[in-house]
Write a protein that holds these residues in place. Structure first.
Motif, PDB file in Angstrom:
ATOM      1  N   VAL A   1       0.821  -1.213   0.000  1.00 50.28           N
ATOM      2  CA  VAL A   1       0.000   0.000   0.000  1.00 50.28           C
ATOM      3  C   VAL A   1       0.861   1.273   0.000  1.00 50.28           C
ATOM      4  N   ALA A   2       2.146   1.110   0.316  1.00 48.30           N
ATOM      5  CA  ALA A   2       3.006   2.302   0.405  1.00 48.30           C
ATOM      6  C   ALA A   2       4.290   2.115  -0.404  1.00 48.30           C
ATOM      7  N   PRO A   3       4.156   2.084  -1.736  1.00 47.20           N
ATOM      8  CA  PRO A   3       5.329   1.869  -2.582  1.00 47.20           C
ATOM      9  C   PRO A   3       6.275   3.073  -2.587  1.00 47.20           C
ATOM     10  N   ILE A   4       7.508   2.774  -2.931  1.00 46.86           N
ATOM     11  CA  ILE A   4       8.516   3.835  -3.064  1.00 46.86           C
ATOM     12  C   ILE A   4       8.812   4.009  -4.546  1.00 46.86           C
ATOM     13  N   VAL A   5       8.764   5.228  -5.006  1.00 47.62           N
ATOM     14  CA  VAL A   5       9.075   5.486  -6.405  1.00 47.62           C
ATOM     15  C   VAL A   5      10.338   6.336  -6.460  1.00 47.62           C
ATOM     16  N   ILE A   6      11.276   5.895  -7.282  1.00 46.08           N
ATOM     17  CA  ILE A   6      12.523   6.639  -7.437  1.00 46.08           C
ATOM     18  C   ILE A   6      12.648   7.119  -8.881  1.00 46.08           C
ATOM     19  N   ASN A   7      12.802   8.407  -9.034  1.00 42.33           N
ATOM     20  CA  ASN A   7      13.060   8.992 -10.345  1.00 42.33           C
ATOM     21  C   ASN A   7      14.579   9.004 -10.542  1.00 42.33           C
ATOM     22  N   HIS A   8      15.052   8.203 -11.489  1.00 39.65           N
ATOM     23  CA  HIS A   8      16.496   8.067 -11.655  1.00 39.65           C
ATOM     24  C   HIS A   8      17.130   9.275 -12.355  1.00 39.65           C
ATOM     25  N   GLU A   9      16.309  10.040 -13.043  1.00 41.34           N
ATOM     26  CA  GLU A   9      16.852  11.216 -13.746  1.00 41.34           C
ATOM     27  C   GLU A   9      17.308  12.293 -12.760  1.00 41.34           C
ATOM     28  N   ASN A  10      16.442  12.605 -11.799  1.00 39.72           N
ATOM     29  CA  ASN A  10      16.821  13.665 -10.857  1.00 39.72           C
ATOM     30  C   ASN A  10      17.166  13.108  -9.476  1.00 39.72           C
ATOM     31  N   LYS A  11      17.247  11.769  -9.390  1.00 41.18           N
ATOM     32  CA  LYS A  11      17.653  11.095  -8.147  1.00 41.18           C
ATOM     33  C   LYS A  11      16.799  11.519  -6.962  1.00 41.18           C
ATOM     34  N   THR A  12      15.494  11.478  -7.187  1.00 43.78           N
ATOM     35  CA  THR A  12      14.577  11.866  -6.127  1.00 43.78           C
ATOM     36  C   THR A  12      13.582  10.738  -5.897  1.00 43.78           C
ATOM     37  N   GLY A  13      13.291  10.487  -4.642  1.00 44.45           N
ATOM     38  CA  GLY A  13      12.352   9.419  -4.326  1.00 44.45           C
ATOM     39  C   GLY A  13      11.315   9.861  -3.321  1.00 44.45           C
ATOM     40  N   ARG A  14      10.267   9.066  -3.266  1.00 43.58           N
ATOM     41  CA  ARG A  14       9.213   9.369  -2.312  1.00 43.58           C
ATOM     42  C   ARG A  14       8.439   8.105  -2.028  1.00 43.58           C
ATOM     43  N   GLN A  15       7.983   7.986  -0.792  1.00 44.66           N
ATOM     44  CA  GLN A  15       7.084   6.886  -0.460  1.00 44.66           C
ATOM     45  C   GLN A  15       5.661   7.402  -0.602  1.00 44.66           C
ATOM     46  N   PHE A  16       4.911   6.749  -1.478  1.00 46.54           N
ATOM     47  CA  PHE A  16       3.525   7.150  -1.696  1.00 46.54           C
ATOM     48  C   PHE A  16       2.605   6.219  -0.933  1.00 46.54           C
ATOM     49  N   VAL A  17       1.445   6.714  -0.591  1.00 46.61           N
ATOM     50  CA  VAL A  17       0.453   5.859   0.046  1.00 46.61           C
ATOM     51  C   VAL A  17      -0.744   5.782  -0.886  1.00 46.61           C
ATOM     52  N   LEU A  18      -1.098   4.566  -1.278  1.00 50.20           N
ATOM     53  CA  LEU A  18      -2.260   4.385  -2.134  1.00 50.20           C
ATOM     54  C   LEU A  18      -3.502   4.406  -1.244  1.00 50.20           C
TER      55      LEU A  18
ATOM     56  N   THR B   1      -0.465  -3.324   4.396  1.00 55.65           N
ATOM     57  CA  THR B   1       0.963  -3.226   4.696  1.00 55.65           C
ATOM     58  C   THR B   1       1.643  -4.590   4.788  1.00 55.65           C
ATOM     59  N   LYS B   2       0.858  -5.671   4.820  1.00 52.90           N
ATOM     60  CA  LYS B   2       1.460  -6.998   5.026  1.00 52.90           C
ATOM     61  C   LYS B   2       0.936  -8.032   4.042  1.00 52.90           C
ATOM     62  N   HIS B   3       1.583  -8.142   2.891  1.00 52.33           N
ATOM     63  CA  HIS B   3       1.199  -9.187   1.942  1.00 52.33           C
ATOM     64  C   HIS B   3       2.280 -10.257   1.950  1.00 52.33           C
ATOM     65  N   LEU B   4       1.890 -11.488   2.217  1.00 56.19           N
ATOM     66  CA  LEU B   4       2.866 -12.575   2.283  1.00 56.19           C
ATOM     67  C   LEU B   4       3.600 -12.703   0.958  1.00 56.19           C
ATOM     68  N   LEU B   5       4.935 -12.801   1.030  1.00 54.87           N
ATOM     69  CA  LEU B   5       5.731 -12.945  -0.189  1.00 54.87           C
ATOM     70  C   LEU B   5       5.531 -14.323  -0.805  1.00 54.87           C
ATOM     71  N   GLN B   6       5.196 -15.265   0.064  1.00 51.37           N
ATOM     72  CA  GLN B   6       4.995 -16.621  -0.418  1.00 51.37           C
ATOM     73  C   GLN B   6       3.522 -16.941  -0.192  1.00 51.37           C
ATOM     74  N   PRO B   7       2.753 -16.987  -1.264  1.00 46.12           N
ATOM     75  CA  PRO B   7       1.330 -17.224  -1.079  1.00 46.12           C
ATOM     76  C   PRO B   7       1.104 -18.558  -0.378  1.00 46.12           C
ATOM     77  N   GLU B   8       0.143 -18.571   0.522  1.00 48.37           N
ATOM     78  CA  GLU B   8      -0.171 -19.832   1.193  1.00 48.37           C
ATOM     79  C   GLU B   8      -0.764 -20.787   0.181  1.00 48.37           C
ATOM     80  N   ARG B   9      -0.321 -22.022   0.259  1.00 44.75           N
ATOM     81  CA  ARG B   9      -0.854 -22.990  -0.708  1.00 44.75           C
ATOM     82  C   ARG B   9      -1.850 -23.902  -0.027  1.00 44.75           C
TER      83      ARG B   9
END
Lengths: 73, 147
Positions: B112-129, B136-144
């Protein structure tokens, strides 16, 4: 904390660029409209706190854990 | 410049590799200068290291490596805050922070809170959707089923 009373349709200005307007007063709930410059992030407080908490947790990892993460299949 | 890090030893970061986060990271408003470094142990991870605080780093992934269908809807106005406009669309990267648990199966990504980095001007920000169906907590390994 500054406390103000406002009625439906009335606003509060914070500085000269941020306006907070009461749109609707319901039972146990108010609907608020906010106008602010784009570079000001506006979040519901509980979402804001949840992300802060998760960021703090994320920053506390052990070096040994780095090899744990494998790509999902 | 040489930067000491708690987890990755001493790293060499040139000035042009420093990524500025004018707003910091949520919860760390004073952390504004980061370096994005590879994690030797793991090709899927990058570390966002605070170059002014050796103890602070975040592990990030490209979410699509783990969540094929992930969609981050960030509006143009927000992207403009870090200098991303139609013309420079190709030069930014989106990452999500992960929280590592004791094992892979309790490690999660904060979608829900990705980080976007603009490589041209070397600026980043954490956005909140917000609003968003992600949390905030999605399992990296889906439960099977059946496990």
């Amino acid at each position: 904390m500054l406390v103000l009373h406002r009625k439906n349709g009335e606003s509060i200005m914070i500085g000269n660029k941020i306006e907070i307007k009461i749109l609707e007063v319901g039972e146990g709930k108010v609907k608020v409209g906010i106008e602010a410059p784009r570079d000001i992030s506006i979040l519901r407080r509980e979402v804001y706190l949840e992300i802060i908490e998760e960021n703090k947790k994320a920053s506390e990892f052990e070096k040994d854990s780095l090899a744990l993460i494998k790509k999902g299949e | 410049m040489n930067v000491k890090t708690r987890y990755f030893g001493e790293i060499d970061v040139s000035d042009e590799d420093v990524i500025r986060f004018p707003e910091g990271i949520l919860g760390f408003p004073d952390s504004r200068n980061f370096a994005l470094i590879r994690v030797e142990e793991n090709p899927y991870l990058m570390a966002l290291q605070d170059i002014d605080n050796e103890h602070l780093s975040f592990l990030v992934i490209r979410p699509w490596d783990f969540f094929e269908d992930y969609e981050a809807d960030i509006n143009d106005g927000d992207l403009k805050q870090i200098g991303i406009t139609g013309e420079t669309m190709g030069s930014f990267t989106l990452y999500t922070i992960i929280t590592i648990g004791k094992t892979m199966s309790d490690s999660t990504a904060n979608l829900v809170a990705p980080i976007v980095i603009n490589h041209e001007n070397k600026t980043g920000r954490q956005f909140v959707l917000d609003p968003s169906t992600y949390g905030t907590k999605h399992l990296l390994q889906p439960e099977r089923a059946g496990d």
